[in-house]
Design a protein around this motif. Sequence first.
Motif, short mmCIF file in Angstrom:
data_model
loop_
_atom_site.label_atom_id
_atom_site.label_comp_id
_atom_site.label_asym_id
_atom_site.label_seq_id
_atom_site.Cartn_x
_atom_site.Cartn_y
_atom_site.Cartn_z
N UNK A 1 -23.49 2.98 -55.28
CA UNK A 1 -23.52 2.70 -53.85
C UNK A 1 -22.47 1.67 -53.47
N UNK A 2 -22.17 0.78 -54.38
CA UNK A 2 -21.18 -0.27 -54.12
C UNK A 2 -19.83 0.33 -53.77
N UNK A 3 -19.48 1.47 -54.38
CA UNK A 3 -18.17 2.08 -54.18
C UNK A 3 -17.91 2.39 -52.71
N UNK A 4 -18.94 2.88 -52.00
CA UNK A 4 -18.74 3.20 -50.59
C UNK A 4 -18.56 1.94 -49.76
N UNK A 5 -19.25 0.87 -50.14
CA UNK A 5 -19.09 -0.41 -49.44
C UNK A 5 -17.68 -0.95 -49.66
N UNK A 6 -17.21 -0.86 -50.91
CA UNK A 6 -15.86 -1.32 -51.23
C UNK A 6 -14.81 -0.60 -50.40
N UNK A 7 -14.90 0.73 -50.35
CA UNK A 7 -13.91 1.52 -49.62
C UNK A 7 -13.88 1.16 -48.15
N UNK A 8 -15.07 1.02 -47.56
CA UNK A 8 -15.15 0.67 -46.14
C UNK A 8 -14.51 -0.69 -45.87
N UNK A 9 -14.83 -1.67 -46.69
CA UNK A 9 -14.31 -3.03 -46.48
C UNK A 9 -12.80 -3.10 -46.72
N UNK A 10 -12.32 -2.43 -47.76
CA UNK A 10 -10.88 -2.43 -48.02
C UNK A 10 -10.12 -1.76 -46.88
N UNK A 11 -10.67 -0.69 -46.34
CA UNK A 11 -10.03 -0.03 -45.20
C UNK A 11 -9.92 -0.98 -44.01
N UNK A 12 -10.95 -1.78 -43.80
CA UNK A 12 -10.92 -2.75 -42.70
C UNK A 12 -9.86 -3.81 -42.93
N UNK A 13 -9.75 -4.29 -44.17
CA UNK A 13 -8.75 -5.31 -44.49
C UNK A 13 -7.34 -4.75 -44.32
N UNK A 14 -7.12 -3.54 -44.84
CA UNK A 14 -5.79 -2.94 -44.81
C UNK A 14 -5.39 -2.50 -43.40
N UNK A 15 -6.37 -2.01 -42.61
CA UNK A 15 -6.03 -1.51 -41.28
C UNK A 15 -5.52 -2.62 -40.38
N UNK A 16 -5.90 -3.86 -40.68
CA UNK A 16 -5.39 -4.98 -39.90
C UNK A 16 -3.91 -5.24 -40.19
N UNK A 17 -3.43 -4.74 -41.31
CA UNK A 17 -2.03 -4.93 -41.69
C UNK A 17 -1.19 -3.69 -41.41
N UNK A 18 -1.74 -2.51 -41.74
CA UNK A 18 -0.98 -1.27 -41.59
C UNK A 18 -1.90 -0.07 -41.76
N UNK A 19 -1.86 0.85 -40.81
CA UNK A 19 -2.66 2.07 -40.95
C UNK A 19 -2.11 2.95 -42.07
N UNK A 20 -0.82 2.82 -42.33
CA UNK A 20 -0.22 3.56 -43.45
C UNK A 20 -0.85 3.14 -44.77
N UNK A 21 -1.17 1.85 -44.89
CA UNK A 21 -1.79 1.35 -46.12
C UNK A 21 -3.14 2.00 -46.35
N UNK A 22 -3.88 2.26 -45.28
CA UNK A 22 -5.17 2.94 -45.40
C UNK A 22 -4.97 4.34 -45.97
N UNK A 23 -3.95 5.03 -45.48
CA UNK A 23 -3.65 6.38 -45.99
C UNK A 23 -3.25 6.33 -47.45
#
Length: 457
Positions: free
Chosen positions: A255-277
């Motif tokens: 279950x932790x994996x889904x939490x990690x992905x969500x949080x990392x996407x939030x961190x990266x999206x603040x810098x670059x949407x390309x980074x999320x991709x």
Amino acid sequence: MNEIKENKMGSAPLFRLIMSMSLPAMFSMLIQSLYNVVDSIFVSKISQDALTAVSIAYPMQMLIVAFSVGTGVGVNSLMSRRLGEKRYKEATSAAAHGLVLSVITWVLFAIVGIFFSRAYISASAGNEANAPEIIRMGTEYLFTVQVFSIFMFIVAVSEKTIQATGNMIYPMITQLIGAVVNIIFDPICIFLFDMGVMGAAVATVFGQFCSFVYVMYVFKHKTLNVNITLKGFKFDKNMVKDIYVVGFPSILMQSIASVLTTCLNMILSALSTTAVAVLGVYFKLQSFIFMPVFGLNQGLMPVMGYNFGACNRKRLMTAFKYGCLIACVIMGIGVMLFMIFPTQLMSIFDADGQMLHMGVTAMRILSINFLPAALGIISSTLFQATGKGIYSLIVSALRQLVIILPVAYLLAMIYKDPNAVWWAYPIAEGAALIVSILLVMRLYNKNIRHLDEQRRI
């Protein structure tokens, strides 16, 4: 029940045994990785909104996987140990409890699917003009896969039950049937029957149903080391406790994996949407490296669990050492591929100039974590096989939550550069590996060192 012949997990040459039990699981896990990529391709051909709708539903699907597989891991570990101890009646009871628990858990998820699918999708769909369409498609998809997830729950627990007896071929065929049927019926249901996103959900459920039919056939007509039956079943709360001592930490880990992905996407999206991709591409690519190691995990666990139960210290630790060696070889190949061919790997996903440039750097940095991850995964397998599921949870939480997220956030705040954030992965894996080594030493000194003496007694 009397054993007709000595169980191969206690007598067969170890390296050959581990490979024979792991290769089928490795192969089926690779097929699962391929399915995940192909399934996304088919859905994306409907529309971008369709892909968004399915993506929003994905974390809930991962929870289904976490609970079903986690319960199966608990059953697998308990059965392996009881078979090693030659307590066959208790091994059979563990298998029966696993099936009952899978149905009970399905009921809970079905209730959530019936009453809360729309609310769940709506919470993440945003307020843009296309939100109503995303909500409609996402609700249809999530409702279907949750309400009919009973086949997924029973199949996942059944696969782990069969693996605990030392048979890896039937679980491999079970997974292959589900994946292949899903891949075949995705385009048929989506495009030929013009069902859209609902077609993807129907194909998924139909694949799980076909796997269910096959595994029921195996239980009824194939010879296993235990009799899988619910006849005369009596619910034993102590048995449930023994299953979830290992199973619940496994559920939390996944279950932790889904939490990690969500949080990392939030961190990266603040810098670059390309980074999320780029992170999304990495997850798809790394699965082809990690999945064989998880397949090795499935082959190793019953071997180590059996020999721990049989108090065979040398055989248990030799299996652990072989597991570490094989995992490092697999991950080493992955490191070379990601280091030498990052441009070619990114090009598979039609990356444009900016994404390609960022992705090449990311693939090389992220691949550094492969080797420490290999040792961490095999250490977690040892913990689960010996009934120390909490140790696995500790290591997994460090790798995927406690260390990586604060480090990623700090790197993002300090450097304002996505390329700095990628270093959170090798930092977290390195720290978690140190903890894994300490826990392995603790486990060995407290529970493994004197196993041979217990066997003689």
